[in-house]
Design a protein around this motif. Structure first.
Motif, PDB file in Angstrom:
ATOM      1  N   ARG A 189       0.848  -1.193   0.000  1.00  0.00           N
ATOM      2  CA  ARG A 189       0.000   0.000   0.000  1.00  0.00           C
ATOM      3  C   ARG A 189       0.887   1.246   0.000  1.00  0.00           C
ATOM      4  NH1 ARG A 189      -1.327   2.293   5.095  1.00  0.00           N
ATOM      5  NH2 ARG A 189      -0.441   1.219   6.897  1.00  0.00           N
ATOM      6  N   ILE A 191       1.715   5.514   0.960  1.00  0.00           N
ATOM      7  CA  ILE A 191       1.511   6.718   1.765  1.00  0.00           C
ATOM      8  C   ILE A 191       2.166   7.884   1.034  1.00  0.00           C
ATOM      9  CG2 ILE A 191       2.166   7.928   3.884  1.00  0.00           C
ATOM     10  CD1 ILE A 191       1.805   5.435   5.445  1.00  0.00           C
ATOM     11  N   ARG A 202      -4.850  15.280  -2.859  1.00  0.00           N
ATOM     12  CA  ARG A 202      -5.452  14.461  -1.802  1.00  0.00           C
ATOM     13  C   ARG A 202      -6.654  13.677  -2.343  1.00  0.00           C
ATOM     14  NH1 ARG A 202      -4.919  14.686   3.674  1.00  0.00           N
ATOM     15  NH2 ARG A 202      -3.742  16.654   3.528  1.00  0.00           N
ATOM     16  N   VAL A 206      -6.788   9.566  -2.430  1.00  0.00           N
ATOM     17  CA  VAL A 206      -7.854   8.814  -1.761  1.00  0.00           C
ATOM     18  C   VAL A 206      -8.571   7.921  -2.760  1.00  0.00           C
ATOM     19  CG1 VAL A 206     -10.079   9.037  -0.584  1.00  0.00           C
ATOM     20  CG2 VAL A 206      -8.159  10.491   0.099  1.00  0.00           C
ATOM     21  N   THR A 211      -2.900   6.600   1.234  1.00  0.00           N
ATOM     22  CA  THR A 211      -3.066   7.398   2.450  1.00  0.00           C
ATOM     23  C   THR A 211      -2.232   8.669   2.359  1.00  0.00           C
ATOM     24  OG1 THR A 211      -3.403   5.394   3.763  1.00  0.00           O
ATOM     25  CG2 THR A 211      -2.794   7.399   4.966  1.00  0.00           C
ATOM     26  N   CYS A 212      -2.811   9.789   2.763  1.00  0.00           N
ATOM     27  CA  CYS A 212      -2.090  11.067   2.790  1.00  0.00           C
ATOM     28  C   CYS A 212      -1.670  11.386   4.222  1.00  0.00           C
ATOM     29  CB  CYS A 212      -2.963  12.199   2.255  1.00  0.00           C
ATOM     30  SG  CYS A 212      -3.290  12.085   0.478  1.00  0.00           S
ATOM     31  N   LEU A 213      -0.455  11.879   4.378  1.00  0.00           N
ATOM     32  CA  LEU A 213       0.057  12.238   5.694  1.00  0.00           C
ATOM     33  C   LEU A 213       0.764  13.580   5.606  1.00  0.00           C
ATOM     34  CD1 LEU A 213       0.667  11.474   8.681  1.00  0.00           C
ATOM     35  CD2 LEU A 213       2.815  10.486   7.850  1.00  0.00           C
TER      36      LEU A 213
END
Length: 231
Positions: A189, A191, A202, A206, A211-213
């Motif tokens: 996966r 990030i 973003r 999605v 995943t956005c951090l």
């Protein structure tokens, strides 16, 4: 890379539907299979595109389309979904191919490179029990910034940017496509980590299960002391 300048109309069908009426545009066909349609404006972003894996086929127009001036029909079919891009060419003004060779990749600025180092050193930023596998993990199209394992042992590819924009998400998407072909890593996966992530980036991340951090560069450096803040 193939560059075609032509009067054309473009239709996209699949998860969404979009139509570009007849106009003169630049069509780019890259070595990785991606097809991008650009206008003479709008900065770097294409009007429409298809990302790999996909297949381009060229067909003769039917009689009705030929009567409308169509000389060729390009269909770009995504290999993993029903998404397709159909380009109907009328007059071709330019058609050329160029071998660009192997690109060394983006040279990160000081902040972005240091951010990658700090996140590698403080891998717990992503969660308790995480461990770093390697920085600059190699793929055929360039290195992934960080390859990690989460607390469940699942492989995670992390792309680090100072400012997160759509091309960074596209870049990570291509890395994930390649990494997930490796049975020793899959499932992998993603990030997308950045100091600031644009809303469009973003949304795209999605949509692709990434995943956005948002990370605090000063806090990672130990410069920012949250306990000393008034707000």
């Amino acid at each position: 890379m193939r560059l075609v300048i032509a009067t054309c109309s473009v239709d996209y069908a699949g998860r969404l539907t979009a139509h570009l009426p007849l106009a003169t545009r630049l069509i780019m066909v890259k070595a990785d299979g991606s097809v991008l349609v650009h206008s003479d404006g709008g900065s770097y972003k294409p009007l429409n595109w298809m990302s790999p894996p996909c297949t381009l086929t060229v067909a003769e127009p039917d009689d009705a389309a030929r009567d409308e001036g169509v000389t060729a029909v390009w269909t770009v079919q995504n290999s993993k979904s029903d998404d397709r891009l159909v380009v109907r060419l009328h007059e071709v003004l330019h058609n050329s191919s160029h071998d660009l060779g192997v690109d060394p990749g983006l040279v990160k600025d000081g902040v972005e490179a240091h951010l990658q180092v700090l996140l590698a050193e403080q891998i717990e930023t992503f969660g308790a029990g995480w461990r770093l596998v390697r920085r600059e993990y190699p793929t055929p199209i360039g290195p992934v910034d960080l390859l990690c394992r989460d607390d469940q042992g699942v492989a995670v590819a992390v792309e680090v940017k100072r400012r997160g924009e759509i091309d960074g998400v596209e870049q990570l998407t291509r890395y994930l496509e390649l990494l997930n072909r490796d049975p020793l890593l899959a499932p992998v996966r993603g990030i997308f980590a950045a100091q600031e992530i644009k809303p469009q980036a973003r949304t795209l991340a999605v949509d692709r299960g990434i995943t956005c951090l948002t990370v605090d560069y000063d806090a990672l450096r130990g410069v920012d002391d949250p306990s000393a803040r008034l707000f």
